[in-house]
Design an enzyme around this catalytic site. Structure first.
Site, PDB file in Angstrom:
ATOM      1  CG  PHE A   1      -1.882  -1.145   1.257  1.00 49.56           C
ATOM      2  CD1 PHE A   1      -1.599  -2.331   1.944  1.00 49.56           C
ATOM      3  CD2 PHE A   1      -3.061  -1.061   0.540  1.00 49.56           C
ATOM      4  CE1 PHE A   1      -2.483  -3.398   1.918  1.00 49.56           C
ATOM      5  CE2 PHE A   1      -3.965  -2.128   0.526  1.00 49.56           C
ATOM      6  CZ  PHE A   1      -3.675  -3.296   1.207  1.00 49.56           C
TER       7      PHE A   1
ATOM      8  CG  ASP B   1      -2.110 -12.250   0.513  1.00 46.43           C
ATOM      9  OD1 ASP B   1      -1.191 -11.404   0.377  1.00 46.43           O
ATOM     10  OD2 ASP B   1      -2.081 -13.145   1.385  1.00 46.43           O
TER      11      ASP B   1
ATOM     12  CG  HIS C   1      -6.707  -5.813   8.390  1.00 49.18           C
ATOM     13  ND1 HIS C   1      -5.624  -5.073   7.985  1.00 49.18           N
ATOM     14  CD2 HIS C   1      -6.989  -5.397   9.649  1.00 49.18           C
ATOM     15  CE1 HIS C   1      -5.275  -4.234   8.951  1.00 49.18           C
ATOM     16  NE2 HIS C   1      -6.080  -4.417   9.971  1.00 49.18           N
TER      17      HIS C   1
ATOM     18  CB  CYS D   1     -25.706 -13.320   0.665  1.00 47.85           C
ATOM     19  SG  CYS D   1     -27.256 -12.390   0.521  1.00 47.85           S
TER      20      CYS D   1
ATOM     21  CB  CYS E   1     -29.750 -15.318   2.617  1.00 47.57           C
ATOM     22  SG  CYS E   1     -28.631 -15.718   1.259  1.00 47.57           S
TER      23      CYS E   1
ATOM     24  CB  SER F   1       4.127   1.059   6.950  1.00 49.81           C
ATOM     25  OG  SER F   1       2.708   0.905   6.929  1.00 49.81           O
TER      26      SER F   1
END
Ligand code: APR
Length: 244
Positions: free
Chosen positions: A38, A109, A124, A132, A135, A195
């Site tokens: 990032f 990932d 995270h 969904c 449901c 970081s």
């Protein structure tokens, strides 16, 4: 012998003498698998978009601009053909040897598990799990990647949401507590590729009470001065030289 070689030798000794290693990882461990991080110069947050990426990956953006969210998410955050690299494999090998008691990761990932790590605390969440919102039906990442526009539930037409912690959302209590317990019981904490600027995740490393704190990261972090061993280098120059 260069100072880097000396540090790698010191790291090898720390790993050899350790009994309960916990790894704390960030996006930097997946860059060698082709997934941009990032905040590095070539990271996601330095690329130009209509909105700041940290705005896009937020709960309110997901709710109010769902189509735009999924355009960014599918394009930039779903790297389903990425393979684990030697850094992921080192952690999995050390777990198999009974020396690693857990990987606490900010990454979504799934590459730690793909490398063979079993004890992974995904602070995270993960792109591999999608539900969904009406449901609760489960959908895999392929379904999301291949869906046109906004992914909808085949059963009830509800909006599907990735099991990823977006900005403005809280972390899963059970995962947070598991990660905390692991860090508190570790004798060695090895921080890799982060970081350390996003909380509450970054705050977990402060709960470490063990013998050796190692920090391996290409750029400086706010926690560098707390490391017993600080290695400011690329993983490609360090990890392949280690023996499990
Ligand atoms: N070798 C060593 N260090 C590397 C490498 C590499 N090959 N590639 C990247 N790094 C380092 C960079 O120097 C950088 O400091 O990894 C760090 C990655 O930092 P970030 O990009 O900020 O990623 P991370 O710390 O995981 O971000 C935390 O921010 O947006 C949120 O939810 C997102 O989980 C993410 C959180």
């Amino acid at each position: 012998m260069t100072s880097l070689d000396e540090k790698i030798q010191e790291l090898q000794e720390i790993i050899d003498n350790a009994e309960r290693i916990v790894f704390f990882t960030g996006a930097g461990v997946s860059t060698d698998s082709g997934i941009p991080d990032f905040r590095s110069q070539d990271g996601l947050y330095h690329m130009q978009y209509d909105y700041p990426p940290e705005t896009i990956v937020s709960h309110s953006f997901f709710v109010n601009q769902t189509e735009e969210f999924y355009r960014f998410y599918k394009d930039k955050m779903l790297a389903l053909d990425a393979e684990p690299n030697y850094t992921h494999k080192l952690m999995a090998d050390l777990e198999a040897k009974g020396k690693c008691i857990g990987v606490v990761t900010q990454n979504i990932d799934g590459l730690h598990q793909k490398a063979g790590s079993k004890k992974v605390y995904e602070l995270h969440g993960s792109v591999l799990r999608n539900y969904c919102t009406k449901c609760g039906t489960f959908y895999d990442a392929k379904y999301i990647k291949e869906s046109e526009g906004i992914p909808r539930c085949e059963k009830c037409g509800g909006l599907i949401k990735p099991d990823v912690v977006l900005y403005e959302e809280g972390l899963n209590e059970e995962i947070l507590n598991g990660a905390l317990n692991a860090i508190e019981s570790a004798d060695v904490l090895i921080i890799l590729g982060t970081s350390l600027v996003v909380y509450p995740a970054a705050g977990l490393v402060r709960y470490f009470r063990g013998d050796k704190l190692v920090l391996i990261n290409r750029d400086v972090t706010p926690y560098d001065s707390n490391a017993d061993l600080l290695i400011q280098a690329s993983f490609s120059d360090v990890i392949p030289k280690l023996k499990v």
